[in-house]
Design an enzyme around this catalytic site. Structure first.
Site, short mmCIF file in Angstrom:
data_model
loop_
_atom_site.label_atom_id
_atom_site.label_comp_id
_atom_site.label_asym_id
_atom_site.label_seq_id
_atom_site.Cartn_x
_atom_site.Cartn_y
_atom_site.Cartn_z
N GLN A 101 -87.67 32.12 49.94
CA GLN A 101 -87.25 31.87 51.34
C GLN A 101 -86.59 30.30 51.19
OE1 GLN A 101 -91.10 33.91 52.91
NE2 GLN A 101 -90.08 32.35 54.46
N ARG A 156 -95.56 33.92 59.11
CA ARG A 156 -94.95 33.83 60.17
C ARG A 156 -95.55 33.14 61.73
NH1 ARG A 156 -91.62 39.31 62.57
NH2 ARG A 156 -90.17 38.36 64.03
N CYS A 157 -95.81 31.79 61.03
CA CYS A 157 -96.32 30.96 61.75
C CYS A 157 -96.09 29.51 61.22
CB CYS A 157 -97.98 31.17 61.47
SG CYS A 157 -98.88 29.92 61.62
N GLU A 195 -91.69 33.14 65.34
CA GLU A 195 -93.13 33.30 64.89
C GLU A 195 -93.75 33.29 66.44
OE1 GLU A 195 -93.00 29.44 61.98
OE2 GLU A 195 -93.74 29.51 63.98
#
Lengths: 167, 288, 788
Positions: free
Chosen positions: C223, C373-374, C743
């Site tokens: 990523q 996702r945070c 997120e």
């Protein structure tokens, strides 16, 4: 020990020598270089490798290549025709039925058979019908919409709205 | 995940398959749907030296009523049960069960014969077959023999099939009028093995007295389990709430579940009780 | 209101444009790492430890080497010769690439088998015989702090215990005083379990080292390609692999969610092997390897407390955290924030005192944790604040919606300074919650619940009104391994008015090829169809920190807007020149400049771009391209109001999520279709830890659910039909007023679900349930409370 098999992949007949333990998904991806079919798990849980064998959706990670001898295989690469996209492909694109795209080929191949058996499924039937395919991105709402859209298209009904219900 | 190497045989007749079993010995495994075996092989929990693929043997896939039995060919796919015209009327229990077995793709490959022959108490058909008093037809070098389902499962992953036997047919007595059946399992998510599962088949006479009771339990015992005391509690009785509660109580007492990620023993026993009650009710409704 | 002021043909902000990336994905033409095949490529498979803690006595590779096709077996000792056996983690801890003597968790890499085919590599892996001397692993993070606990990291100089770090935020004295004097205090102990991102594509790479040119091309699932290039250079620079000799290519990524930020040993081993043998080496994880060995997320043990007046005015919060990092702290956090942005955990409420303290420990588990996702531990913080807020509501007998409404920071009080030091940019929390309550029919549901309770039935309504903190981040505070957390955009417009734009971020499904094009279309008036977006190649894209923590829109999206505005300024100069007026006399409408009061005198953006190459003013630099590195002045603060309705089957404990309404506020919206899609997906990743997923270990360190058969990723059946909506409170400091959304739903959903389930049973004396809340747990709780 290898054995010659003959398969028809996306309309093209081919003969190859295979080791008995070669998994069908590896035959397709590695030997035949059709990489649209993906691998997401080891336990036939995720469905990313779903393809059609003689019209039935199966998980190609849990079938031996040698078992496909004489069979007709369709993968995501075989969905579109010279006429254009398959209704299920159009459904996924128009309804934002995919994010990362990794589960998408398997999901679509499963949906093709689902609609074949039941051209007008309810939401519940769709959800159960794709319960062998994991998607980690979309939350499934739009996959359900994509399949409903494709069903309408196949039936020749009026197409449902593709606007987001984000009010 | 890749299986270890093996030799592959694809006989086209039963005789040929049985000869291969005799010739190759116990390192050979039968490949039917492959959805129990191949994952084990990919994880290298199983590494058979030979696979005998019986899918090319014709005549082992059918669903028909004949001679007082519903006969199901061993190579019949789960999906064929789901979509068969013969099943919905008298055998809705199969629709209950197949919907909960794995997922649609697996059901396109998985066979009913494989589901039974694997001898796994976590599989769903064994309990259904116990409830329906099925018979299993095994074909071996000596020809066919019929094994009552009660004698089929013994020991962990063990069945009455001999090393050179192939399970070829399942026979289910066609239920009498007034029969209803139902199956349900609790699962952590769709396609999971059962936390607990209960299959019930009942026949009620015109007075509402129970003349047949079959109850099979999934994944709450080292082997698929028939809940005999529960059946006895129903037989000869009108199925009042008290009678049903007694049957449920017996089932939860007589199973032997173990603690695992799905729940502890206490929970599973309780769930056997709850499901037994619910499936008796559902079977009664269907018996009308 | 969604801002939408370009025509659909241009497709700027606010249009639900269909995604440009989809054509390849729906036709099987995506290009993921495992699709890459290079001539002469070798395959790598990794032998992993069956023990959680063991000495390696001997590695016997004879049988493996005898297998046809096996080329080499590489162990830690081999890497040690090149000093490549250890590497830094993103939190400046150290992690083994391959062990030389001790394994620290089950499934840790022990050695790697290299072969000419995937199948031979796997056979080789099975044939390697490793002799171990197992030791009793340390699995309980609390016990890891005991004086008599074995020292897990003797390799770290001066280390005498398993404690990694201590972190504090807020004012302890002030907070303690408020707690002492408050009418009401509530407290719950909670665990945010260890979970896994489980993207459907596992991790992998193809390392391709070219000996002749001393050049490495690394195709990998990352990523953050630029940051990874720098890390590789830091690890391998001493063997001559310096940064200009490294090209990282991140092709299509099959879901990332934070799990593809860290550098895993497999990547480094593949590089080392390719370096040693001079051939490309492919390594692709199995699912079980992915679940068992890649970085975990969460695993915070939290004691949460709240103080309030008896009327329900929140006065203070206090949080004590124990963070289980496994054998090394491999968190993906900005350097200064060992607990990430946990300190946003004061939530959406207006009060002045908060104190938080965290300790981190080593155990014999896989390292982490990733920001799944945070935005760096916000999920943990939000769970604690939203659960403890409900706990207060229960304590004082006030409706949880009412309690929230009374304590929200007011719209007019933004920018708002939090007691832990953040400056919230904007928000309208009352509007969001009201919209969610109206959508779900809150008052009716409460009536229904009362009726059901009277009949002994269990139904619950759960609320979560959270504030997120994303867009890391301003360079004065934010860096990873010293690299500041700006992000970048480069726009090149070709003479015919068609553009390519390149970014330092990397989409893993977020739709950057579409949304970035929309931002540029908005600012430049070039149709988004004519803007090609490219990411993930360090040789071509400008440097950036990558895509995670909902930072792409707040950083790279802003960079795109600013870069496009720079180009628009240039276009204006050219327009003034061509139209022979001064710049002040020109006005812009999407796609063209025209002369004020004389709209017929105009130049389209395409004409102006063409002129930049053919007829630009004397003294002006030719061409039409620019790059911008955007350093955000502040973070952005998206928010949401979620309401979940559950029905519980008392006899079995089964939970049916009847409805789930999510109202999100992510500021101005670029593409409503994509925002909604992100929310749907995040919600399913929110129900996952709330009801299904957690990584479970036994006392001997064995993972009990290391495959998809037992690690329960929700299917379409478990995932409810989500109902979504939005409010718009633009960020005042972001160039296009956007905030980031990816997120929010994963952060906000778990406490809404937990609150609903607890609410269903609160009249029975239940005040808290640990996630994942399974039917088994519900049934046990009901049994304990005598309800069944």
């Amino acid at each position: 020990m290898t054995k010659e098999i003959t398969i028809t992949l996306n309309g093209e007949k081919q003969s190859l020598e295979v080791e008995p333990r070669l998994l069908l998904v590896h035959l397709i991806r590695e030997n035949l270089n059709q990489t649209g079919t993906h691998i997401g798990c080891d336990t036939s849980s995720c469905g990313a490798c779903t393809i059609l064998v003689d019209g039935k959706s199966i998980k190609s990670c849990t079938m031996l290549a040698i078992q496909a001898d004489g069979k007709e295989i369709i993968t995501v690469e075989g969905l579109a025709t010279t006429e254009g996209l398959h209704p299920i492909q159009e459904g996924f694109k128009e309804n934002h039925g995919l994010h990362c795209g990794f589960c998408t080929p398997g999901m679509m191949m499963r949906a093709v058979e689902l609609l074949e058996n039941n051209p007008n499924p309810t939401e519940e039937e769709i959800r159960w019908g794709i319960s062998g395919n994991l998607c980690r991105c979309t939350g499934y709402n739009n996959i359900v919409k994509a399949i409903q859209y494709a069903g309408a298209k196949i039936r020749g009904d009026e197409l449902p709205s593709t606007e987001p219900e984000f009010v | 995940m890749i299986p270890a190497p093996f030799d592959y045989y694809a006989p086209t007749t039963l005789d040929e398959a049985i000869s291969l079993l005799q010739e190759l010995g116990d390192e050979a495994k039968i490949l039917a749907g492959g959805h129990s075996l191949l994952p084990m092989m990919k994880l290298r929990f199983a590494s058979p030296e030979q696979l005998i693929d019986i899918n090319n043997i014709p005549g082992l896939s059918y669903i028909k009523e004949e001679d007082g039995f519903l006969k199901i060919g061993a190579l019949t796919k789960e999906a064929e049960l789901e979509h068969s015209d013969t099943i919905p009327g008298k055998y809705p229990i199969f629709l209950d069960a197949t919907k909960l077995i794995a997922d649609p793709q697996v059901r396109n490959m998985g066979t009913i014969g494989g589901n039974l022959a694997h001898g796994d108490a976590a599989n769903d058909h064994p309990a259904v077959m116990l409830a329906m008093r099925a018979e299993v037809v095994a074909t071996g070098p000596e020809g066919q023999r019929t094994i009552p389902i009660d004698e089929f499962f013994y020991g962990f992953y063990m069945t009455a099939l001999g090393e050179t036997d192939i399970l070829t047919e399942i026979r289910i007595p066609i239920p009498a009028a007034g029969t209803g059946n139902a199956y349900h399992k609790l699962e952590r998510k769709v396609g999971d093995y059962a936390t607990a599962g209960v299959a019930v088949q009942l026949t009620l006479d015109s007075e509402g007295v129970c003349t047949y009771a079959g109850i099979g339990l999934t994944n709450v015992n080292p082997t698929p389990l028939r809940a005999e005391r529960s059946e006895q509690a129903l037989l000869g009785n009108k199925l009042t709430e008290e009678v049903i509660a007694q049957a449920a109580q017996f089932a939860s007492e007589d199973c032997n579940p173990s603690d695992d990620l799905r729940g502890d023993e206490e929970y599973k026993r309780a769930m056997v009780g709850v499901l037994t009650k619910r499936m008796i009710h559902k079977a009664m409704e269907r018996a009308q | 209101m969604i801002k939408c002021d370009t025509p659909k043909e241009i497709g700027g902000m606010g249009h639900s444009m269909k995604r440009k990336e989809d054509d390849r994905f729906i036709q099987g033409k995506g290009n993921y790492v495992d699709d890459i095949k290079l001539p002469g490529m070798l395959y790598m498979d990794i032998v992993r430890s069956p023990y959680a803690y063991a000495k390696i006595k001997k590695i016997n590779t004879d049988a493996a080497m005898a297998i046809d096709g096996v080329v080499a077996v590489v162990d830690g000792k081999a890497l040690e010769q090149y000093n490549l056996h250890w590497m830094p983690t993103l939190m400046s801890d150290t992690q083994m690439v391959l062990p030389t003597d001790t394994v620290m968790y089950q499934a840790q890499e022990v050695c790697a088998v290299i072969a000419t085919s995937r199948y031979a590599a796997r056979d080789g892996k099975e044939a390697v015989i490793v002799e171990y001397e197992p030791m009793k692993p340390l699995m309980d993070p609390y016990k890891a702090l005991n004086d008599d606990a074995p020292l897990l990291r003797p390799d770290k100089e001066g280390k005498t215990d398993n404690h990694i770090w201590n972190w504090k935020a807020g004012d302890k004295e002030k907070t303690d005083k408020v707690f002492e004097e408050a009418d009401v205090t509530v407290k719950e102990q909670m665990h945010i379990p260890r979970i896994h991102v489980a993207s459907i594509e596992t991790c992998g790479c193809v390392a391709d080292y070219d000996k002749v040119n001393n050049h490495l091309t690394m195709y990998m699932t990352t990523q953050a390609p630029h940051a990874i290039r720098t890390v590789i250079a830091l690890v391998a620079g001493h063997v001559g692999l310096t940064e200009e000799k490294i090209r990282v290519i991140s092709p299509d990524i099959g879901g990332g969610f934070g799990g593809k930020v860290p550098v895993y040993p497999g990547y480094v081993i593949a590089i080392a092997v390719s370096f040693l043998v001079g051939k490309p080496v492919k390594w692709i994880e199995d699912r079980s390897e992915n679940l068992q060995a890649d970085s975990f997320a969460r695993d915070y043990h939290i004691t949460a407390e709240m103080a309030a007046t008896k009327e329900g005015k929140i006065l203070a919060t206090r949080f004590k955290i124990l963070a289980d990092h496994g054998y090394t702290d491999a968190s993906a956090n900005p350097s200064k924030f060992p607990t990430g942005l946990y300190s946003i955990g004061t939530g959406s409420y207006d009060y002045g005192a908060s104190y938080m303290e965290a300790d981190a420990v080593y155990t014999n588990k896989p390292p982490g944790g990733v920001a799944y996702r945070c935005s760096f531990r916000v999920t943990e913080a939000v769970h604690a604040i939203e659960r403890i807020t409900d706990r207060l509501a229960l304590e004082i007998g006030k409706d949880p919606a009412q309690l929230r409404m009374e304590n929200f920071i007011k719209k007019e009080d933004f920018p708002w300074k939090s007691p832990t030091g953040w400056e919230y940019d904007s928000g309208d929390y009352h509007a969001g919650l009201q919209k969610a309550m109206d959508a779900v029919g809150y008052d009716e549901l409460r009536k229904e619940q009362a009726e059901k309770r009277a009949k002994g039935e269990l139904m619950g309504i759960g609320i979560s009104t959270f504030t997120e903190i994303v867009g890391a981040g301003p360079s004065k505070d934010f860096d990873i391994l010293g690299i500041k957390m700006f992000d970048s955009a480069e726009i090149r417009v070709h003479p015919t008015g068609k553009a390519i734009a390149r970014f330092g971020t990397k989409s893993q499904g977020q739709g950057h090829e579409t949304t970035y094009a929309q931002i540029i279309a908005q600012e430049l008036g070039i149709p988004m169809e004519h803007i090609q977006v490219e990411e993930g190649d360090t040789d071509t894209a400008p440097y950036g920190l990558g895509t995670y923590a909902s930072r792409s829109t707040p950083t790279a999206g802003a960079a795109a807007a600013v870069a496009a505005r720079k180009l628009r300024d240039k276009a204006k100069k050219i327009a003034a020149y061509l139209l022979e007026v001064s710049e002040e006399d020109l006005e812009w409408e999407p796609g063209k400049f025209f002369v004020k009061g004389a709209p017929e005198k105009s130049k389209t953006i395409q004409e102006l771009v063409f002129a930049a190459y053919t007829n630009h003013p004397q003294g002006m630099e030719a061409g039409f391209e620019t790059t911008h590195y955007y350093d955000p002045p502040n973070l952005t603060f998206p928010s949401g109001a979620y309401i979940c309705v559950v029905d519980i089957d008392k006899e079995t404990g089964q939970i049916d999520v009847r409805r789930f309404v999510a109202i999100d506020d992510c500021g101005n919206i670029i593409n409503p279709m994509i925002v909604q899609g992100q929310v749907h997906g995040g919600l399913t990743q929110g129900i996952a830890p709330a009801m299904y997923e957690s990584l479970i270990y036994d006392d001997d360190g064995n993972i009990l659910n290391g495959t998809f058969m037992d690690y329960l990723v929700p299917t379409a059946v478990e995932s409810p039909s989500w109902e979504t909506g939005h409010t718009v409170t633009p960020s005042p400091h972001h160039p296009i007023g956007a905030k980031g959304v990816g997120e929010s739903p994963t952060v906000g959903a778990p406490p809404a679900i937990a609150n609903a389930i607890v609410d269903a049973m609160s009249h029975l004396g239940v005040t808290h349930m640990e996630i994942p809340i399974t039917p088994f747990k519900v049934w046990k709780t009901l049994k304990e409370k005598g309800a069944i």
